[in-house]
Write an enzyme that holds these catalytic residues in place. Sequence first.
Site, PDB file in Angstrom:
ATOM      1  CE  LYS A 151      -3.892  -1.850   2.705  1.00 21.96           C
ATOM      2  NZ  LYS A 151      -4.934  -1.685   1.675  1.00 21.96           N
TER       3      LYS A 151
ATOM      4  NE  ARG B  11     -10.873  -9.948  -1.722  1.00 17.26           N
ATOM      5  CZ  ARG B  11     -11.196  -9.026  -2.643  1.00 17.26           C
ATOM      6  NH1 ARG B  11     -11.502  -9.392  -3.876  1.00 17.26           N
ATOM      7  NH2 ARG B  11     -11.213  -7.750  -2.317  1.00 17.26           N
TER       8      ARG B  11
HETATM    9  N1  BES Z   1      -8.049  -3.745   4.548  1.00 15.27           N
HETATM   10  C1  BES Z   1      -8.239  -3.353   3.205  1.00 15.27           C
HETATM   11  C2  BES Z   1      -9.546  -2.603   2.977  1.00 15.27           C
HETATM   12  C3  BES Z   1      -9.634  -1.235   3.617  1.00 15.27           C
HETATM   13  C4  BES Z   1      -9.230  -0.124   2.908  1.00 15.27           C
HETATM   14  C5  BES Z   1     -10.180  -1.067   4.860  1.00 15.27           C
HETATM   15  C6  BES Z   1      -9.331   1.132   3.473  1.00 15.27           C
HETATM   16  C7  BES Z   1     -10.286   0.171   5.443  1.00 15.27           C
HETATM   17  C8  BES Z   1      -9.862   1.285   4.746  1.00 15.27           C
HETATM   18  C9  BES Z   1      -8.250  -4.578   2.302  1.00 15.27           C
HETATM   19  O1  BES Z   1      -7.451  -5.626   2.720  1.00 15.27           O
HETATM   20  C10 BES Z   1      -7.722  -4.149   0.981  1.00 15.27           C
HETATM   21  O2  BES Z   1      -6.597  -3.789   0.915  1.00 15.27           O
HETATM   22  N2  BES Z   1      -8.567  -4.193  -0.043  1.00 15.27           N
HETATM   23  C11 BES Z   1      -8.200  -3.766  -1.322  1.00 15.27           C
HETATM   24  C12 BES Z   1      -8.754  -4.762  -2.321  1.00 15.27           C
HETATM   25  C13 BES Z   1      -8.233  -4.593  -3.714  1.00 15.27           C
HETATM   26  C14 BES Z   1      -6.764  -4.962  -3.747  1.00 15.27           C
HETATM   27  C15 BES Z   1      -9.016  -5.502  -4.622  1.00 15.27           C
HETATM   28  C16 BES Z   1      -8.782  -2.378  -1.561  1.00 15.27           C
HETATM   29  O3  BES Z   1      -9.883  -2.115  -1.096  1.00 15.27           O
HETATM   30  O4  BES Z   1      -8.104  -1.560  -2.177  1.00 15.27           O
HETATM   31 MN    MN Z   2      -5.457  -5.453   2.048  1.00 12.73          MN
END
Ligand code: BES
Ligand code: MN
Length: 498
Positions: free
Chosen positions: A276, A350
């Site tokens: 990230k 997931r």
């Molecule tokens: N934990 C994150 C989702 C999240 C994002 C929660 C911002 C709270 C605030 C999750 O694991 C994630 O990174 N999801 C990705 C999925 C994508 C790679 C398909 C996302 O939402 O960007």
């Molecule tokens: Mn994630």
Amino acid sequence: MKITFAKPETTSKGIVVVTANAGNKLSPSAKILDVETGGALVRAIRASRFEGKKTQTLNIIAPEHTKLDRIMIVGLGKSTDITNIEMQNLGGRIYAATKQAKNGLVSIVLDTVAGSKLNSNEMAAEIGYGAKLRSYSFLKYKTQIKADQKVAIKTVKITCDNIVSARKIYNKLSKVAEGVFFTRDLVSEPPNILYPETLAKEAKTLEKIGIKVQILGESQMRRLGMGALLGVGQGSVRESKLVVMQWNGGSKSKSSKPIAFVGKGVTFDTGGISIKPSSGMEDMKWDMGGSAVVIGLMKALAGRKAKVNAVGVVALVENMPDGNAQRPGDIVTSMSGQTIEVLNTDAEGRLILADALHYTNEKFKPKFMVNLATLTGAIIVSLGSHHAGLFSNNDQLSDRLTQAGLDVEERLWRLPISDDYDKMINSQVADMQNIGGRGAGSITAAQFLHRFVGKTPWAHLDIAGVTWSKSDKPTIPRGGTAFGVRLLDRLVENHYEG
Ligand code: BES
Ligand code: MN
Ligand code: ZN
């Protein structure tokens, strides 16, 4: 801060809170106080915009001879505005407005309002509950708090017609508040202190209130074939854990199935190799919010001795980049036997839920499963922070959850799942891939989970937008909200007890 209940009595210390209904109808107790103060209340009202509407308050410096510090008139609105939730919110607002009161005592004087659904004892209990919920703070790591920054208020005393009745209602509610506080504590802890093993230890403390707690480590999970969960944790030096909690407060008969709650517990989500951006990454300490809600819910259910058999399962991992971390392109085999092509290591929630849901379903054959997860950023784009996303294969469960959410003001909004969305996660080389294409990011995540629940009634709550609040709400100070604890406790109370 203590919440106490008392019979109406003349108070001559601290702050006294009295009520008025819409149209400035002072309560009987407020009228008496008005007479005692030589008409100070009526005069103050006349000189202000106060009309007794709900959320309105009016502060009056108490006349010398009363020995009081302050008189606060709070609006209750119309008698039909007096609902459990409104009274909780009122309690929270009164707490916030008086917590710096130097004399340490706030007395809230309640009379039963004609035409209201709640009597004065119910109102008192709900106001006490709201004050308690608002009083939460997480100051463990603050070593330099000055005396004048500390909460001054020591006692909130609420007077009503029947102390025994008020206390009985309050005691049950306060058990739910204790579950909420446990969740908020866990969500607030920093990720160097709270990681899979230490979070599992926190869950283990629930044994002392009668919950059975079992912790599985990596070797046990490997034997079970949980390749999806283990792949996520493999880049971390912290060992992944799966915690299984059981509260058996319901029927002892073997044929009665338990209900089950499953939580995502990523104690820190860097994204892994699909790392990230650094800005805002600290927020990912609360990527274990789903697991914290399940743990707090179990505490609430056991605390109030709910007549239900409930299972809580939380999947705990840390998602890190590392020489041994999972790569984009890896194919893992889940406990269900289905294979997954990991195209993005940041879509990790997931993966761990796939194994946790399958395990829960196989092991407990539950009546239903509800999982909670801070699963997608996309749900924040869709719903912001005023609703959590709801996805389900079962209309009855979905409707019951939606209603429970309205009851406690933790609102859900249902989004669709369907075969068309399901196709979006088909993979060229494995049974599925862990991300969809462009668009519908929260739905394709839900479709992924759907492939691991069989025919069991199931609902997925995407709580990414509601787990942490940047501003104060009447019963929720900013920070971890514990969204989901009150909602699921209410779901159980409405339909699955006795
Ligand atoms: N934990 C994150 C989702 C999240 C994002 C929660 C911002 C709270 C605030 C999750 O694991 C994630 O990174 N999801 C990705 C999925 C994508 C790679 C398909 C996302 O939402 O960007
Ligand atoms: Mn994630
Ligand atoms: Zn995550």
